[in-house]
Write a protein that holds these residues in place. Structure first.
Motif, PDB file in Angstrom:
ATOM      1  N   GLU A 173      38.946  38.289  29.666  1.00  0.00           N
ATOM      2  CA  GLU A 173      37.777  37.555  30.144  1.00  0.00           C
ATOM      3  C   GLU A 173      38.003  37.298  31.638  1.00  0.00           C
ATOM      4  O   GLU A 173      39.135  37.056  32.065  1.00  0.00           O
ATOM      5  N   LEU A 174      36.917  37.357  32.402  1.00  0.00           N
ATOM      6  CA  LEU A 174      37.016  37.177  33.856  1.00  0.00           C
ATOM      7  C   LEU A 174      36.156  35.992  34.286  1.00  0.00           C
ATOM      8  O   LEU A 174      35.035  35.833  33.801  1.00  0.00           O
ATOM      9  N   GLY A 175      36.703  35.189  35.188  1.00  0.00           N
ATOM     10  CA  GLY A 175      35.949  34.044  35.677  1.00  0.00           C
ATOM     11  C   GLY A 175      35.683  34.173  37.177  1.00  0.00           C
ATOM     12  O   GLY A 175      36.532  34.672  37.933  1.00  0.00           O
ATOM     13  N   PHE A 176      34.511  33.711  37.594  1.00  0.00           N
ATOM     14  CA  PHE A 176      34.141  33.744  39.019  1.00  0.00           C
ATOM     15  C   PHE A 176      33.640  32.356  39.404  1.00  0.00           C
ATOM     16  O   PHE A 176      32.630  31.887  38.856  1.00  0.00           O
ATOM     17  N   VAL A 177      34.364  31.702  40.285  1.00  0.00           N
ATOM     18  CA  VAL A 177      33.964  30.368  40.756  1.00  0.00           C
ATOM     19  C   VAL A 177      33.903  30.407  42.277  1.00  0.00           C
ATOM     20  O   VAL A 177      34.932  30.563  42.948  1.00  0.00           O
ATOM     21  N   ASP A 178      32.695  30.328  42.797  1.00  0.00           N
ATOM     22  CA  ASP A 178      32.487  30.404  44.249  1.00  0.00           C
ATOM     23  C   ASP A 178      33.304  31.542  44.862  1.00  0.00           C
ATOM     24  O   ASP A 178      33.975  31.372  45.892  1.00  0.00           O
ATOM     25  N   CYS A 179      33.238  32.665  44.195  1.00  0.00           N
ATOM     26  CA  CYS A 179      34.021  33.836  44.610  1.00  0.00           C
ATOM     27  C   CYS A 179      33.219  34.593  45.685  1.00  0.00           C
ATOM     28  O   CYS A 179      32.081  35.007  45.441  1.00  0.00           O
ATOM     29  N   ARG A 180      33.807  34.740  46.860  1.00  0.00           N
ATOM     30  CA  ARG A 180      33.079  35.319  48.002  1.00  0.00           C
ATOM     31  C   ARG A 180      33.558  36.736  48.289  1.00  0.00           C
ATOM     32  O   ARG A 180      34.764  36.971  48.419  1.00  0.00           O
ATOM     33  N   VAL A 181      32.588  37.646  48.374  1.00  0.00           N
ATOM     34  CA  VAL A 181      32.910  39.021  48.792  1.00  0.00           C
ATOM     35  C   VAL A 181      31.896  39.426  49.867  1.00  0.00           C
ATOM     36  O   VAL A 181      30.789  38.875  49.921  1.00  0.00           O
ATOM     37  N   PRO A 182      32.240  40.389  50.717  1.00  0.00           N
ATOM     38  CA  PRO A 182      31.301  40.796  51.769  1.00  0.00           C
ATOM     39  C   PRO A 182      29.977  41.310  51.197  1.00  0.00           C
ATOM     40  O   PRO A 182      29.961  41.923  50.115  1.00  0.00           O
ATOM     41  N   ALA A 183      28.904  41.091  51.935  1.00  0.00           N
ATOM     42  CA  ALA A 183      27.579  41.570  51.504  1.00  0.00           C
ATOM     43  C   ALA A 183      27.601  43.084  51.279  1.00  0.00           C
ATOM     44  O   ALA A 183      26.885  43.625  50.426  1.00  0.00           O
ATOM     45  N   SER A 184      28.469  43.779  52.032  1.00  0.00           N
ATOM     46  CA  SER A 184      28.551  45.242  51.911  1.00  0.00           C
ATOM     47  C   SER A 184      29.168  45.687  50.581  1.00  0.00           C
ATOM     48  O   SER A 184      29.200  46.877  50.283  1.00  0.00           O
ATOM     49  N   ASN A 185      29.633  44.730  49.754  1.00  0.00           N
ATOM     50  CA  ASN A 185      30.166  45.099  48.433  1.00  0.00           C
ATOM     51  C   ASN A 185      29.068  45.318  47.401  1.00  0.00           C
ATOM     52  O   ASN A 185      29.353  45.648  46.249  1.00  0.00           O
ATOM     53  N   LEU A 186      27.813  45.118  47.806  1.00  0.00           N
ATOM     54  CA  LEU A 186      26.701  45.462  46.906  1.00  0.00           C
ATOM     55  C   LEU A 186      26.812  46.944  46.571  1.00  0.00           C
ATOM     56  O   LEU A 186      26.986  47.775  47.466  1.00  0.00           O
TER      57      LEU A 186
END
Ligand SMILES: Cc1cc2nc3c(=O)[nH]c(=O)nc-3n(C[C@H](O)[C@H](O)[C@H](O)COP(=O)(O)OP(=O)(O)OC[C@H]3O[C@@H](n4cnc5c(N)ncnc54)[C@H](O)[C@@H]3O)c2cc1C
Length: 384
Positions: A214-227
């Motif tokens: 299971e994976l959790g994401f809490v206010d996890c920030r990645v560059p916009a270019s990772n779309l």
């Protein structure tokens, strides 16, 4: 019309068959019992080029096609479904979205390491609230300046927590239209990004040496270019990937179904009862004959879906038929193979016991078999 393999395909099939027999099978039970990920086997699969089978050489691939991948999956699953699903998820779910939808830069960054098997990637669609209704995803990604801020949870994600996992592609709600309908997009989240946590491995019924978290994401920030690909096209992208993936799961299921035949034939020769080898009892021989029929017809079904896909023809219905039929064949064959082995079939050290534990998930993953029936019915103009 001809469903026999060309000499190139047959050469590949034979080399993976030998690899499965000589390298995978000897350590399969050990990894399964210890619940350990088979890094050494994966490394050698990488050296063989299996992770690059359907990708062009410019990205480090073998210049083959998706059907070649399916043949490899079948041969691996004849001895070990954990290794087979590791390859399936790595190629079909991990690398393929980057190849199909990635920018030139994303392809250059990720594909060479994915196609060599040096790196694995996960495919994050399913959530605790449901996998079948993927459009109801609750994970959100909000654009804040030039970063996506991701919050949510993904369940049952394969290859997401190994020492060589590089990233997970995450399906997230990136907005809503005027009617409140979600806009779904896919975002690449590299392993180790702050706010991205990988839970302890699940305790599973089978596929013990495959990696699932299971994976959790809490206010996890990645560059916009990772779309990944176009904003708002995430759902369509995942559906396309799953259509192809169904042929791969069908191939994997055929491998398990055929592995049951292989083991059963050997056992009927070896084991004796009432002074005769078991093969003298026609009721047992008929069980194996029926198992062979299931494996064969399921193979024809995935060859058919695969050949349509390669020809650029519609293959949605055929892929669903192949996945449905092959996974049912795997479950049925595993049931009869363990029966043929008697008490030994219930002992984990025997391959058929692993097959029994590994078969059920084939009716669940990459779209449950109810979903396959829905797709087939829809293709027939029903239930729209
Ligand atoms: C070992 C393992 C590995 C996995 N790996 C991944 C992965 O890498 N990435 C990923 O995203 N997911 C992964 N999955 C998740 C898998 O794809 C889902 O479990 C599957 O899609 C079903 O979703 P669910 O478990 O939420 O069941 P639900 O969607 O809650 O369904 C429960 C039951 O209801 C039925 N159902 C639901 N809707 C309908 C309907 N409309 N009509 C009729 N019946 C319906 C289903 O068929 C099922 O029988 C993995 C699962 C497992 C077990």
């Amino acid at each position: 019309m001809d469903h026999r393999l060309s000499s190139d395909y047959e050469d590949l099939r034979k080399s993976v068959e030998a690899f499965a027999r000589d390298v995978v099978a000897p350590v399969a039970a050990e990894h399964y019992e210890a619940h350990t990920f088979p890094y050494d086997v994966v490394r050698r699969m990488g050296e063989m080029g299996l992770f690059g089978l359907p990708f062009p050489e410019e990205f480090g691939g073998m210049g083959g096609d998706y059907f070649a991948l399916c043949l490899a999956l079948e041969e691996l699953a004849r001895v070990d479904s954990s290794v087979a699903i590791t390859l399936e998820a790595a190629v079909s779910l991990g690398a393929m979205p980057i190849y199909r939808f990635g920018t030139d830069e994303q392809k250059a960054t990720w594909l060479p390491r994915l196609t060599s098997g040096e790196m694995l990637a996960g495919f994050g669609l399913t959530e605790p609230g449901g996998g079948t209704d993927a459009g109801a995803a609750r994970t959100t990604a909000v654009l804040d300046g030039d970063e996506w801020v991701i919050n949510g949870t993904k369940s049952f994600i394969t290859n997401s927590g190994t020492q060589i996992t590089g990233f997970v592609t995450v399906l997230a709600v990136t907005g809503r239209d005027d009617a409140g309908r979600p806009e779904l997009s896919t975002i690449i989240v590299p392993s180790g990004t702050p706010g991205f946590t990988v839970s302890e491995p699940y305790s599973k019924v089978g596929w013990n040496s495959s990696d699932t978290h299971e994976l959790g994401f809490v206010d996890c920030r990645v560059p916009a270019s990772n779309l990944l690909g176009e904003r708002g096209r995430g759902y369509a992208q995942f559906l396309q990937i799953l259509d192809e993936g169904r042929i791969a799961i069908a191939a994997l299921s055929v491998g398990l179904a055929q592995g049951c035949v292989d083991e059963s034939v050997r056992y009927l020769h070896e084991r004796h009862a009432f002074g005769k080898p078991l093969e003298a009892y026609q009721s047992l021989d008929f069980m194996v004959a029926d198992m062979e029929v299931r494996a064969h017809t399921a193979r024809v079904a995935y060859y058919d879906a695969g050949s349509r896909m390669l020809a650029g023809e519609p293959f949605k219905k055929q892929a669903a038929i192949a996945k449905l039929h092959a996974s049912d064949a795997a479950v049925e064959n595993a049931r009869w193979a363990t029966q043929i082995f008697g008490g030994y079939g219930f002992m984990n050290e025997y391959a058929v016991a692993r097959f029994w534990r590994d078969c059920k998930v084939l009716e669940i993953g990459e779209g449950t078999n109810e979903v396959q029936r829905m797709l087939i019915a829809r293709e027939l103009g029903l239930g729209r």
